[in-house]
Scaffold this active site. Structure first.
Site, mmCIF file in Angstrom:
data_model
loop_
_atom_site.group_PDB
_atom_site.id
_atom_site.type_symbol
_atom_site.label_atom_id
_atom_site.label_comp_id
_atom_site.label_asym_id
_atom_site.label_seq_id
_atom_site.Cartn_x
_atom_site.Cartn_y
_atom_site.Cartn_z
ATOM 1 N N SER A 149 -0.494 -6.286 12.429
ATOM 2 C CA SER A 149 -1.059 -4.966 12.150
ATOM 3 C C SER A 149 -2.241 -4.694 13.064
ATOM 4 O O SER A 149 -2.967 -5.610 13.461
ATOM 5 C CB SER A 149 -1.543 -4.896 10.698
ATOM 6 N N TYR A 162 -6.328 -8.608 4.266
ATOM 7 C CA TYR A 162 -5.161 -8.182 5.046
ATOM 8 C C TYR A 162 -5.369 -8.502 6.529
ATOM 9 O O TYR A 162 -4.500 -9.103 7.177
ATOM 10 C CB TYR A 162 -4.953 -6.679 4.833
HETATM 11 N N1 LIG Z 1 3.249 0.729 7.107
HETATM 12 C C1 LIG Z 1 2.265 0.517 7.973
HETATM 13 O O1 LIG Z 1 1.514 1.438 8.342
HETATM 14 C C2 LIG Z 1 2.036 -0.852 8.542
HETATM 15 C C3 LIG Z 1 1.048 -0.979 9.543
HETATM 16 C C4 LIG Z 1 0.831 -2.212 10.098
HETATM 17 C C5 LIG Z 1 1.565 -3.306 9.697
HETATM 18 N N2 LIG Z 1 2.523 -3.164 8.719
HETATM 19 C C6 LIG Z 1 3.261 -4.358 8.329
HETATM 20 O O2 LIG Z 1 4.643 -4.103 8.465
HETATM 21 C C7 LIG Z 1 5.372 -4.851 7.484
HETATM 22 C C8 LIG Z 1 6.268 -3.913 6.681
HETATM 23 O O3 LIG Z 1 5.432 -2.929 6.100
HETATM 24 P P1 LIG Z 1 6.029 -1.680 5.284
HETATM 25 O O4 LIG Z 1 5.020 -0.609 5.400
HETATM 26 O O5 LIG Z 1 7.430 -1.424 5.679
HETATM 27 O O6 LIG Z 1 5.943 -2.282 3.806
HETATM 28 P P2 LIG Z 1 6.662 -1.812 2.432
HETATM 29 O O7 LIG Z 1 7.307 -0.497 2.602
HETATM 30 O O8 LIG Z 1 5.628 -2.007 1.383
HETATM 31 O O9 LIG Z 1 7.803 -2.931 2.265
HETATM 32 C C9 LIG Z 1 7.425 -4.262 2.108
HETATM 33 C C10 LIG Z 1 8.655 -5.120 2.130
HETATM 34 O O10 LIG Z 1 8.253 -6.503 2.003
HETATM 35 C C11 LIG Z 1 8.984 -7.099 0.941
HETATM 36 N N3 LIG Z 1 8.193 -8.199 0.377
HETATM 37 C C12 LIG Z 1 6.900 -8.204 0.010
HETATM 38 N N4 LIG Z 1 6.542 -9.409 -0.449
HETATM 39 C C13 LIG Z 1 7.648 -10.187 -0.387
HETATM 40 C C14 LIG Z 1 7.915 -11.537 -0.725
HETATM 41 N N5 LIG Z 1 6.964 -12.340 -1.232
HETATM 42 N N6 LIG Z 1 9.170 -12.003 -0.524
HETATM 43 C C15 LIG Z 1 10.141 -11.215 -0.012
HETATM 44 N N7 LIG Z 1 9.936 -9.936 0.341
HETATM 45 C C16 LIG Z 1 8.704 -9.423 0.147
HETATM 46 C C17 LIG Z 1 9.253 -5.963 -0.017
HETATM 47 O O11 LIG Z 1 10.316 -6.312 -0.888
HETATM 48 P P3 LIG Z 1 10.599 -5.403 -2.248
HETATM 49 O O12 LIG Z 1 11.120 -4.101 -1.758
HETATM 50 O O13 LIG Z 1 11.607 -6.156 -3.001
HETATM 51 O O14 LIG Z 1 9.290 -5.283 -2.934
HETATM 52 C C18 LIG Z 1 9.591 -4.853 0.976
HETATM 53 O O15 LIG Z 1 10.926 -5.007 1.432
HETATM 54 C C19 LIG Z 1 4.324 -5.564 6.633
HETATM 55 O O16 LIG Z 1 4.146 -6.877 7.094
HETATM 56 C C20 LIG Z 1 3.069 -4.761 6.885
HETATM 57 O O17 LIG Z 1 1.894 -5.517 6.691
HETATM 58 C C21 LIG Z 1 2.761 -1.962 8.132
#
Ligand SMILES: NC(=O)c1ccc[n+]([C@@H]2O[C@H](COP(=O)([O-])OP(=O)(O)OC[C@H]3O[C@@H](n4cnc5c(N)ncnc54)[C@H](OP(=O)(O)O)[C@@H]3O)[C@@H](O)[C@H]2O)c1
Length: 260
Positions: A149, A162
């Site tokens: 991130s 985070y």
């Molecule tokens: N969105 C942003 O702006 C952003 C920015 C920078 C970095 N990121 C990074 O990008 C990645 C994806 O983010 P996102 O925004 O797509 O997140 P999201 O929509 O909240 O989805 C999170 C995903 O991770 C899964 N997950 C969480 N904990 C888990 C565990 N212990 N075991 C297995 N699966 C798990 C969730 O499963 P369930 O659906 O079953 O809960 C879901 O599929 C993350 O690492 C996040 O930190 C996101």
């Protein structure tokens, strides 16, 4: 494990994508299956979302298998990787995408809250890499892509846990790259900026933060780079972190003075 389509998989590259049920992970699953890989989509809770994404991929002709597993749990990671290898004979691409955020000021953060973020965002990728890398070593080919991130370089208030977890993940990338680079395995990081997903749905309201100037990105803005890093074309790229944030880090903050 639930197969969505029946298809001959001989010779196809196999990817494991954690957090594939929603947001960025779902886009990565769609993209990799579109590129012809067999994808094992891992999620923790959201059965409906995982099923929806899998059906959509199956309808588009992609091959995806669903696994419900907590990737921060050592025994579940072991079972997951064993079942993928037993079925498909290997793992070529690992995308450590699953992540959580728990914004609160450091002084108000309980140890258990800190540990949950570190365990999901940093220990889980360690567990996944430790289980998958020996398989890649046997193949003399592999791609590990860790999703970090922008918060590592530009954390908002309350993002200490985070940012620390993702900073550790970037260091894990470089460390592992140094260990396995000469064995045909590439390990790189993609660091998104503000991407519209469930994770960021209430970001503005919670922190008073909006991705000014750069605007919001979409999950598909991340999945294209992940697909490239997963391909043969990325063979000379190792141990790097790629920011995908619409230029947010590169821009001078609004209101700051321009000068030398
Ligand atoms: N969105 C942003 O702006 C952003 C920015 C920078 C970095 N990121 C990074 O990008 C990645 C994806 O983010 P996102 O925004 O797509 O997140 P999201 O929509 O909240 O989805 C999170 C995903 O991770 C899964 N997950 C969480 N904990 C888990 C565990 N212990 N075991 C297995 N699966 C798990 C969730 O499963 P369930 O659906 O079953 O809960 C879901 O599929 C993350 O690492 C996040 O930190 C996101």
């Amino acid at each position: 494990m639930t197969p969505e389509t029946e298809r001959e998989t001989e010779g196809t590259r196999v990817a494991v994508v954690t957090g594939g049920s929603r947001g960025i992970g779902a886009a990565i699953c769609r993209r990799l299956t579109g590129d012809g890989l067999t994808v094992h989509l891992v999620y923790r809770d959201a059965d409906d979302a995982a099923e929806r994404v899998s059906k959509e991929i199956g309808a588009a002709g992609g091959l995806v298998f669903r696994h419900k597993a907590d990737v921060s749990d050592e025994a579940q990671v072991r079972r997951l990787v064993d079942s993928v290898v037993e079925q498909d004979g290997g793992v070529h691409v690992l995308v450590n995408n699953a992540g959580v955020i728990d914004d609160r000021l450091l002084a108000l953060t309980r140890t258990a809250q800190w540990e949950r973020v570190l365990r999901t965002n940093l220990t889980a990728p360690f567990l996944m890499c430790r289980a998958v890398v020996p398989v890649m070593l046997e193949q003399s080919w592999g791609r590990v892509i860790n999703i970090s991130s922008n918060s590592v370089r530009q954390p908002g208030p309350g993002q200490t846990s985070y940012a620390a977890s993702k900073g550790g993940l970037e260091a894990l990338t470089r460390g592992l790259a140094a260990e396995v680079g000469h064995k045909g395995i590439r390990v790189n990081t993609v660091a998104p900026g503000a991407i519209r997903t469930d994770m960021t749905a209430d970001l503005s309201a919670r922190l008073g933060v909006s991705p000014e100037g750069a605007g919001w990105g979409l999950p598909e803005d991340i999945s294209g780079l992940v697909a490239f890093l997963a391909s043969d074309e990325a063979d000379y790229i190792q141990g790097q972190t790629f920011t995908v944030d619409g230029g947010r880090l590169a821009m001078r903050p609004r209101g700051s003075k321009s000068g030398a």
